[in-house]
Scaffold this motif. Structure first.
Motif, mmCIF file in Angstrom:
data_model
loop_
_atom_site.group_PDB
_atom_site.id
_atom_site.type_symbol
_atom_site.label_atom_id
_atom_site.label_comp_id
_atom_site.label_asym_id
_atom_site.label_seq_id
_atom_site.Cartn_x
_atom_site.Cartn_y
_atom_site.Cartn_z
ATOM 1 N N LEU A 1 11.813 12.310 5.345
ATOM 2 C CA LEU A 1 11.681 12.418 3.898
ATOM 3 C C LEU A 1 12.272 11.200 3.196
ATOM 4 N N ALA A 2 13.463 10.797 3.612
ATOM 5 C CA ALA A 2 14.134 9.661 2.969
ATOM 6 C C ALA A 2 13.352 8.368 3.169
ATOM 7 N N LYS A 3 12.890 8.133 4.386
ATOM 8 C CA LYS A 3 12.176 6.890 4.671
ATOM 9 C C LYS A 3 10.775 6.882 4.052
ATOM 10 N N SER A 4 10.143 8.024 3.940
ATOM 11 C CA SER A 4 8.830 8.042 3.292
ATOM 12 C C SER A 4 8.976 7.722 1.802
ATOM 13 N N ILE B 1 19.967 9.586 -0.584
ATOM 14 C CA ILE B 1 19.014 10.667 -0.331
ATOM 15 C C ILE B 1 19.423 11.438 0.912
ATOM 16 N N ASP B 2 19.816 10.714 1.951
ATOM 17 C CA ASP B 2 20.269 11.356 3.191
ATOM 18 C C ASP B 2 21.474 12.264 2.920
ATOM 19 N N TRP B 3 22.407 11.762 2.116
ATOM 20 C CA TRP B 3 23.604 12.550 1.801
ATOM 21 C C TRP B 3 23.258 13.806 0.998
ATOM 22 N N VAL B 4 22.385 13.653 0.005
ATOM 23 C CA VAL B 4 21.987 14.811 -0.812
ATOM 24 C C VAL B 4 21.278 15.854 0.045
ATOM 25 N N LEU B 5 20.353 15.405 0.881
ATOM 26 C CA LEU B 5 19.623 16.352 1.730
ATOM 27 C C LEU B 5 20.564 17.085 2.688
ATOM 28 N N MET B 6 21.459 16.351 3.314
ATOM 29 C CA MET B 6 22.357 16.978 4.295
ATOM 30 C C MET B 6 23.415 17.850 3.619
ATOM 31 N N SER B 7 24.045 17.345 2.591
ATOM 32 C CA SER B 7 25.171 18.068 1.981
ATOM 33 C C SER B 7 24.743 19.220 1.089
ATOM 34 N N HIS B 8 23.747 18.993 0.284
ATOM 35 C CA HIS B 8 23.403 19.978 -0.729
ATOM 36 C C HIS B 8 22.229 20.873 -0.358
ATOM 37 N N MET B 9 21.238 20.308 0.284
ATOM 38 C CA MET B 9 20.074 21.140 0.605
ATOM 39 C C MET B 9 20.236 21.876 1.929
ATOM 40 N N ASN C 1 0.859 -1.181 0.000
ATOM 41 C CA ASN C 1 0.000 0.000 0.000
ATOM 42 C C ASN C 1 0.899 1.235 0.000
ATOM 43 N N PRO C 2 1.100 1.897 -1.148
ATOM 44 C CA PRO C 2 2.032 3.023 -1.217
ATOM 45 C C PRO C 2 1.710 4.177 -0.267
ATOM 46 N N VAL C 3 0.434 4.497 -0.093
ATOM 47 C CA VAL C 3 0.078 5.609 0.788
ATOM 48 C C VAL C 3 0.401 5.269 2.237
ATOM 49 N N GLY C 4 0.019 4.082 2.668
ATOM 50 C CA GLY C 4 0.306 3.661 4.035
ATOM 51 C C GLY C 4 1.801 3.545 4.289
ATOM 52 N N ALA C 5 2.543 3.020 3.324
ATOM 53 C CA ALA C 5 3.988 2.882 3.485
ATOM 54 C C ALA C 5 4.677 4.237 3.514
ATOM 55 N N THR C 6 4.171 5.184 2.741
ATOM 56 C CA THR C 6 4.736 6.539 2.758
ATOM 57 C C THR C 6 4.510 7.190 4.113
ATOM 58 N N LEU C 7 3.299 7.081 4.624
ATOM 59 C CA LEU C 7 2.999 7.662 5.942
ATOM 60 C C LEU C 7 3.763 6.955 7.057
ATOM 61 N N GLY C 8 3.840 5.637 6.972
ATOM 62 C CA GLY C 8 4.605 4.885 7.966
ATOM 63 C C GLY C 8 6.081 5.246 7.938
ATOM 64 N N GLY C 9 6.642 5.368 6.742
ATOM 65 C CA GLY C 9 8.043 5.770 6.617
ATOM 66 C C GLY C 9 8.278 7.169 7.156
ATOM 67 N N MET C 10 7.316 8.052 6.923
ATOM 68 C CA MET C 10 7.439 9.418 7.429
ATOM 69 C C MET C 10 7.456 9.429 8.956
ATOM 70 N N VAL C 11 6.528 8.713 9.572
ATOM 71 C CA VAL C 11 6.449 8.692 11.036
ATOM 72 C C VAL C 11 7.700 8.066 11.640
ATOM 73 N N ILE C 12 8.107 6.927 11.124
ATOM 74 C CA ILE C 12 9.303 6.255 11.643
ATOM 75 C C ILE C 12 10.534 7.133 11.429
ATOM 76 N N GLY C 13 10.631 7.771 10.270
ATOM 77 C CA GLY C 13 11.773 8.639 9.987
ATOM 78 C C GLY C 13 11.829 9.858 10.892
#
Length: 172
Positions: free
Chosen positions: A89-92, A127-135, A61-73
């Motif tokens: 963001l990365a886990k969602s 994704i973690d590296w891009v977010l931390m280093s560049h953004m 379930n993409p919606v549930g997995a996105t929300l679950g990843g967001m909460v856990i992240g």
């Protein structure tokens, strides 16, 4: 297997007991934060990410997995020194990808789990590296060998962990 299912998701929908959805993420977050304090090399293993991947591929379930990843992240961000939202963001994104791939491919085979988890962990670290280093303009090193080792360790642990978690599944 349902005879009149129109998609793979409908045919293979499996559920986990509700306690697994509550206890497993908390256990993964707790172990990750406590053990990493005493054993720095345990940081190569990302238990919360493995939980997100398992829930995504199991529920499909993409919606549930996105929300679950967001909460856990976000909960993992709160327990680390990362800015709030980076792991969220990365886990969602990985949760969405895992559920989408799980709906299209057989993710119950050990070989596919090994390969997919390896790719998901490597992508998550990227994704973690891009977010931390560049953004966020926070210096963060990227070591290809270390990232590949981390992805391999997580993939091997995932195959064993997912096989154990499959025993809690129930067919609908």
């Amino acid at each position: 297997m349902a005879l009149m299912a129109s998609t793979r998701r409908e045919a293979d929908e499996q559920t986990l007991p509700i306690w697994v959805y509550l206890v497993l993420p908390l256990l993964a977050l707790g172990l990750q934060s406590l053990v990493t304090l005493h054993f720095s090399h345990f940081g190569l293993l990302d238990l919360p990410l493995l939980v997100v991947v398992y829930f995504g591929t199991a529920r499909r379930n993409p919606v549930g997995a996105t929300l679950g990843g967001m909460v856990i992240g976000i909960l993992q961000d709160a327990l680390t020194h990362q800015p709030i939202g980076v792991f969220g963001l990365a886990k969602s994104f990985i949760g969405y990808l895992a559920a989408s791939v799980g709906a299209k491919l057989d993710t119950d085979a050990h070989g596919s789990r090994l390969l997919l988890t390896f790719c998901f962990v490597f992508l998550h670290n990227g994704i973690d590296w891009v977010l931390m280093s560049h953004m966020l303009a926070r210096p963060m090193g990227w070591n290809w060998i270390l990232e590949l080792i981390s992805a391999a360790i997580n993939a091997v642990v995932a195959v064993v962990l997912f096989a154990l978690l499959d025993r809690t599944r129930s067919q609908e």
